[in-house]
Scaffold this active site. Sequence first.
Site, short mmCIF file in Angstrom:
data_model
loop_
_atom_site.label_atom_id
_atom_site.label_comp_id
_atom_site.label_asym_id
_atom_site.label_seq_id
_atom_site.Cartn_x
_atom_site.Cartn_y
_atom_site.Cartn_z
N SER A 70 0.83 -1.21 0.00
CA SER A 70 0.00 0.00 0.00
C SER A 70 0.85 1.25 0.00
O SER A 70 0.35 2.34 -0.26
CB SER A 70 -0.86 0.05 1.26
N HIS A 85 -1.12 -2.69 -7.17
CA HIS A 85 -1.81 -2.44 -5.91
C HIS A 85 -3.32 -2.59 -6.09
O HIS A 85 -3.96 -1.74 -6.73
CB HIS A 85 -1.45 -1.03 -5.41
N GLU A 95 -3.76 0.22 -8.83
CA GLU A 95 -2.73 1.25 -9.02
C GLU A 95 -1.47 0.55 -9.52
O GLU A 95 -0.99 -0.38 -8.86
CB GLU A 95 -2.39 1.93 -7.69
N ASN A 138 -3.60 6.04 -1.16
CA ASN A 138 -3.32 6.09 0.28
C ASN A 138 -2.70 7.41 0.72
O ASN A 138 -2.87 7.82 1.87
CB ASN A 138 -2.46 4.90 0.71
N1 LIG Z 1 -6.07 -4.43 3.93
C1 LIG Z 1 -6.27 -3.64 2.89
O1 LIG Z 1 -7.33 -3.02 2.75
C2 LIG Z 1 -5.20 -3.52 1.84
C3 LIG Z 1 -5.52 -2.93 0.61
C4 LIG Z 1 -4.55 -2.86 -0.38
C5 LIG Z 1 -3.27 -3.34 -0.15
N2 LIG Z 1 -2.96 -3.90 1.07
C6 LIG Z 1 -1.60 -4.43 1.25
O2 LIG Z 1 -1.63 -5.83 1.03
C7 LIG Z 1 -0.64 -6.47 1.85
C8 LIG Z 1 -1.33 -7.54 2.70
O3 LIG Z 1 -2.31 -6.91 3.51
P1 LIG Z 1 -3.52 -7.74 4.14
O4 LIG Z 1 -4.54 -6.75 4.53
O5 LIG Z 1 -3.88 -8.87 3.21
O6 LIG Z 1 -2.82 -8.33 5.45
P2 LIG Z 1 -3.25 -9.62 6.30
O7 LIG Z 1 -2.65 -9.44 7.63
O8 LIG Z 1 -4.72 -9.87 6.16
O9 LIG Z 1 -2.52 -10.84 5.53
C9 LIG Z 1 -1.13 -10.99 5.45
C10 LIG Z 1 -0.85 -12.48 5.26
O10 LIG Z 1 0.54 -12.66 4.95
C11 LIG Z 1 0.95 -13.86 5.56
N3 LIG Z 1 2.41 -13.88 5.65
C12 LIG Z 1 3.21 -13.23 6.52
N4 LIG Z 1 4.50 -13.50 6.23
C13 LIG Z 1 4.51 -14.32 5.16
C14 LIG Z 1 5.53 -14.95 4.37
N5 LIG Z 1 6.81 -14.76 4.66
N6 LIG Z 1 5.15 -15.73 3.34
C15 LIG Z 1 3.86 -15.93 3.04
N7 LIG Z 1 2.84 -15.36 3.74
C16 LIG Z 1 3.17 -14.57 4.77
C17 LIG Z 1 0.24 -13.87 6.91
O11 LIG Z 1 0.19 -15.17 7.46
C18 LIG Z 1 -1.14 -13.31 6.52
O12 LIG Z 1 -2.04 -14.35 6.17
C19 LIG Z 1 0.03 -5.37 2.64
O13 LIG Z 1 1.19 -4.97 1.96
C20 LIG Z 1 -1.02 -4.25 2.65
O14 LIG Z 1 -0.45 -2.98 2.81
C21 LIG Z 1 -3.90 -4.02 2.06
#
Ligand SMILES: NC(=O)c1ccc[n+]([C@@H]2O[C@H](COP(=O)([O-])OP(=O)(O)OC[C@H]3O[C@@H](n4cnc5c(N)ncnc54)[C@H](O)[C@@H]3O)[C@@H](O)[C@H]2O)c1
Length: 291
Positions: free
Chosen positions: A125, A146, A158, A197
């Site tokens: 993000s 993104h 994005e 963001n």
């Molecule tokens: N939450 C949102 O609304 C949103 C929107 C757009 C982008 N993002 C981005 O997406 C990414 C993930 O966010 P999220 O909301 O899905 O987080 P989340 O916490 O829901 O999921 C993250 C996952 O990654 C896994 N993980 C951690 N280390 C790992 C590894 N080494 N190998 C494989 N899996 C691993 C965890 O077990 C977890 O299931 C982040 O970079 C976040 O900034 C989030």
Amino acid sequence: MTDTAINLERVGVVGCGLMGSGIAEVCARAGLDVMIREIDEVAAEAGRARLVKSLDRGLSGGKMTEGERDAAVGNLHFTTDLADLADRQLVVEAVVEDETMKIDIFRQLDRLVTAEDAILASNTSSIPIMKLGTATGRPEQVIGIHFFNPVPVLKLVELVTSLMTSDDTAARSDAFATEVLHKHVIRSKDRAGFIVNALLIPYLLSAIRMMESGFASADDIDTGMVEGCSHPMGPLRLTDLIGLDTTLAVAESLYAEFKEPLYAPPPLLSRMVEAGLLGRKAGRGFYEYQR
Ligand SMILES: NC(=O)c1ccc[n+]([C@@H]2O[C@H](COP(=O)([O-])OP(=O)(O)OC[C@H]3O[C@@H](n4cnc5c(N)ncnc54)[C@H](O)[C@@H]3O)[C@@H](O)[C@H]2O)c1
């Protein structure tokens, strides 16, 4: 839009949380073979359950047939070994918003992924793509793709190119998003927070500061923006949906890049993350949720 054709069959997704599961779902529904890497069996099983639940919701909501749901499930494979992504043509990293962890994954992917023209993408993000590109020996193939939450519903992607990302990588990533996944692409330069963001996070932080100062209740802040500005959801409920940990991490990236007070995380946000009140995914944030 782009004129570049993309010849894509095998995609890898690293992380199967909120975003990784959504990204895997749209890829599987587009007919791609998807290999998903989670950290351990428990996390992989939770990711699989989230994916199947979402596909079942699509089926009961009339968004797909039973055959399409079964085909999508058949396209999904899970592993805990990153080496199983070696034959992927495109990998999308979607682990937690932690720069050190993401850099480590890009370093490993660079070593493991064999296709010379493979695209190594991050769903970050806020973390500048250049930081991930320089962890590899092929920064011209590293890009930000993104997606937005929930991925199966929101059309926006994005596309973030670093100073080193090649035009070919950008064009093929654009074709993947628009032609394969039917998303709407906007392009951003490589600045923390990109477009959405950089605008959204100060707004969410302002709402938290407003609540923290006792200025207004969570309900009134959210109702103000829903009924006064026609937003589909108020800022505190949206923070719960994004995840308070993710919101905090994005604010920290923005603050580290720009040093502007408007990006500084309010203490209430930090305390709630420390308490595990991460929002909807934890059952409690600014509001409580049934899990
Ligand atoms: N939450 C949102 O609304 C949103 C929107 C757009 C982008 N993002 C981005 O997406 C990414 C993930 O966010 P999220 O909301 O899905 O987080 P989340 O916490 O829901 O999921 C993250 C996952 O990654 C896994 N993980 C951690 N280390 C790992 C590894 N080494 N190998 C494989 N899996 C691993 C965890 O077990 C977890 O299931 C982040 O970079 C976040 O900034 C989030």
